[in-house]
Design an enzyme around this catalytic site. Structure first.
Site, PDB file in Angstrom:
ATOM      1  N   GLY A 171       0.793  -1.233   0.000  1.00 23.30           N
ATOM      2  CA  GLY A 171       0.000   0.000   0.000  1.00 23.30           C
ATOM      3  C   GLY A 171       0.820   1.275   0.000  1.00 23.30           C
ATOM      4  O   GLY A 171       0.272   2.353  -0.205  1.00 23.30           O
ATOM      5  N   PRO A 221       8.497   6.416  -5.077  1.00 24.62           N
ATOM      6  CA  PRO A 221       8.799   7.340  -6.180  1.00 24.62           C
ATOM      7  C   PRO A 221       9.461   6.606  -7.350  1.00 24.62           C
ATOM      8  O   PRO A 221      10.360   5.791  -7.139  1.00 24.62           O
ATOM      9  CB  PRO A 221       9.771   8.347  -5.549  1.00 24.62           C
ATOM     10  CG  PRO A 221       9.527   8.252  -4.071  1.00 24.62           C
ATOM     11  CD  PRO A 221       9.156   6.819  -3.820  1.00 24.62           C
ATOM     12  N   THR A 222       9.000   6.885  -8.566  1.00 23.21           N
ATOM     13  CA  THR A 222       9.505   6.150  -9.733  1.00 23.21           C
ATOM     14  C   THR A 222      10.933   6.541 -10.105  1.00 23.21           C
ATOM     15  O   THR A 222      11.581   5.819 -10.850  1.00 23.21           O
ATOM     16  CB  THR A 222       8.615   6.381 -10.974  1.00 23.21           C
ATOM     17  OG1 THR A 222       8.393   7.773 -11.106  1.00 23.21           O
ATOM     18  CG2 THR A 222       7.316   5.675 -10.872  1.00 23.21           C
ATOM     19  N   LEU A 223      11.409   7.664  -9.598  1.00 21.09           N
ATOM     20  CA  LEU A 223      12.781   8.074  -9.908  1.00 21.09           C
ATOM     21  C   LEU A 223      13.544   8.243  -8.606  1.00 21.09           C
ATOM     22  O   LEU A 223      13.084   8.938  -7.697  1.00 21.09           O
ATOM     23  CB  LEU A 223      12.761   9.392 -10.688  1.00 21.09           C
ATOM     24  CG  LEU A 223      14.099   9.956 -11.143  1.00 21.09           C
ATOM     25  CD1 LEU A 223      14.875   8.970 -11.998  1.00 21.09           C
ATOM     26  CD2 LEU A 223      13.890  11.239 -11.925  1.00 21.09           C
ATOM     27  N   GLY A 235      20.656   6.667  -7.428  1.00 21.40           N
ATOM     28  CA  GLY A 235      21.494   5.510  -7.129  1.00 21.40           C
ATOM     29  C   GLY A 235      22.790   5.954  -6.472  1.00 21.40           C
ATOM     30  O   GLY A 235      23.280   7.057  -6.740  1.00 21.40           O
ATOM     31  N   TYR A 252      28.004  -0.987  -0.741  1.00 21.07           N
ATOM     32  CA  TYR A 252      28.536   0.202  -1.423  1.00 21.07           C
ATOM     33  C   TYR A 252      29.536   0.954  -0.532  1.00 21.07           C
ATOM     34  O   TYR A 252      30.229   1.854  -1.008  1.00 21.07           O
ATOM     35  CB  TYR A 252      27.414   1.158  -1.849  1.00 21.07           C
ATOM     36  CG  TYR A 252      26.372   0.554  -2.768  1.00 21.07           C
ATOM     37  CD1 TYR A 252      26.596  -0.644  -3.450  1.00 21.07           C
ATOM     38  CD2 TYR A 252      25.138   1.184  -2.951  1.00 21.07           C
ATOM     39  CE1 TYR A 252      25.627  -1.195  -4.280  1.00 21.07           C
ATOM     40  CE2 TYR A 252      24.170   0.637  -3.785  1.00 21.07           C
ATOM     41  CZ  TYR A 252      24.413  -0.554  -4.442  1.00 21.07           C
ATOM     42  OH  TYR A 252      23.444  -1.093  -5.256  1.00 21.07           O
ATOM     43  N   HIS A 264      20.078  -8.516  -1.627  1.00 20.43           N
ATOM     44  CA  HIS A 264      20.822  -7.915  -2.741  1.00 20.43           C
ATOM     45  C   HIS A 264      21.037  -8.893  -3.905  1.00 20.43           C
ATOM     46  O   HIS A 264      20.926  -8.515  -5.069  1.00 20.43           O
ATOM     47  CB  HIS A 264      22.170  -7.399  -2.221  1.00 20.43           C
ATOM     48  CG  HIS A 264      22.766  -6.307  -3.033  1.00 20.43           C
ATOM     49  ND1 HIS A 264      23.531  -5.298  -2.501  1.00 20.43           N
ATOM     50  CD2 HIS A 264      22.713  -6.049  -4.359  1.00 20.43           C
ATOM     51  CE1 HIS A 264      23.927  -4.472  -3.462  1.00 20.43           C
ATOM     52  NE2 HIS A 264      23.444  -4.916  -4.601  1.00 20.43           N
TER      53      HIS A 264
END
Length: 316
Positions: free
Chosen positions: A10, A14-16, A19, A49, A111
């Protein structure tokens, strides 16, 4: 096109996003601050990272300045392969939360499906250069991931680099509490992933595309490798819309109903990558970009090719 996609729990993602893979610790704090100032609300991180502390500094600064509220941010991180043992999952998540200076993650992913021998090395290798596996099964790891949701450490859980057979094993797990909300995969015009995306969407799983620009700064790049950003055919499409090649490569997954997470530490590029909601690629150009598929991977993780859970053997 939607600036958010709804997850199966639900919440809106956000689509963008920004990274942070390969973002040097000395530059990533500034990159995240700049991105948040420009309107980015989704930041994609991972313990492997080795820059989550620096990301955390940026998040704290922007929260303190009240540029954003915590509930407006969507922060993703990932469980690394050396922590697949059920007893290690919570500790790994808590380390990420502590580094990011957060109380919870919006999304936590396994990952890779491949478990590695626990220890200080992120990539424990044998004498032949093959990764040393752990005696773990990602289906058991998933049970520990579910507990993180129940304990309030994470809002949603998902996977990354999993193939359909591997996702199916989780979906068929006896006593499954939470389905994977997301599968984060490499995806760009040279690796269009049509079957895998269709499978995920069919199961109600949102797909995030990583390396949408072909990861030009990858350390193992070879001179003969194809370059998306330099591809004259893609440059030609970009010129038609008065956009950059990068903007077309970021718009492409958005129109496929994917989430996309381009990485940059350059303020001008971070801004450029965000300006993708004011144009639409034609159906014809979308089909043309899809036709450039050559099943070429930036991230093939060849050191794991002999691992029982290596995901890329079968094109399923």
């Amino acid at each position: 096109m939607a600036s958010h996609l709804e997850l199966n729990n639900g919440t809106k993602m956000p689509t963008l996003g920004l990274g942070t893979w390969k973002s040097p610790p000395g530059q990533v704090t500034e990159a995240v601050k700049v991105a948040i100032d420009m309107g980015y609300r989704h930041i994609d991180c991972a313990q492997v990272y080795q820059n989550e502390k620096e990301v955390g500094v940026a998040l704290q600064e922007k929260l303190k300045e009240q540029v954003v509220k915590r509930q407006d941010l969507f922060i993703v991180s990932k469980l690394w392969c050396t922590f697949h043992d059920q007893s290690m999952v919570k500790g790994a998540c808590q380390k990420t939360l502590s580094d990011l200076q957060l109380d919870y993650l919006d999304l936590y992913l396994i990952h890779w499906p491949t478990g590695f021998k626990p220890g200080p090395d992120y990539f424990p290798l044998d004498a032949s250069g093959n990764v040393i596996p752990s005696d773990t099964d990602f289906v058991d790891t998933w049970t520990a991931m579910e507990q993180l949701v129940d304990e309030g450490l994470v809002k949603a859980i998902g996977v990354s680099n999993f193939n359909p057979l591997q996702i199916e094993r989780i979906l068929n797990k006896p006593g499954l509490k939470y389905k994977p909300a997301v599968n984060q995969i490499e995806c760009h015009p040279y690796l269009t992933q049509e079957k895998l995306i269709e499978y995920c969407h069919c199961k109600g799983i949102v797909v995030t595309a990583y390396s949408p620009l072909g990861s030009p700064d990858r350390p193992w790049a070879k001179p003969e490798d194809p370059s998306l950003l330099e591809d004259p055919r893609i440059k030609e499409i970009a010129a038609k819309y008065n956009k950059t090649t990068a903007q077309v490569l970021i718009r492409f997954p958005i129109q496929r109903n994917l989430v996309v997470i381009p990485k940059s530490v350059t303020p001008a590029r971070i801004a450029e990558n965000f300006k993708v909601f004011d144009f639409e690629l034609s159906n014809e150009d979308m089909a043309t970009l899809l036709s450039y598929n050559r099943n070429w991977r930036v991230c093939a993780l060849m050191s794991c090719a002999k691992h029982k859970d290596y995901p890329f053997h079968a094109e399923v």
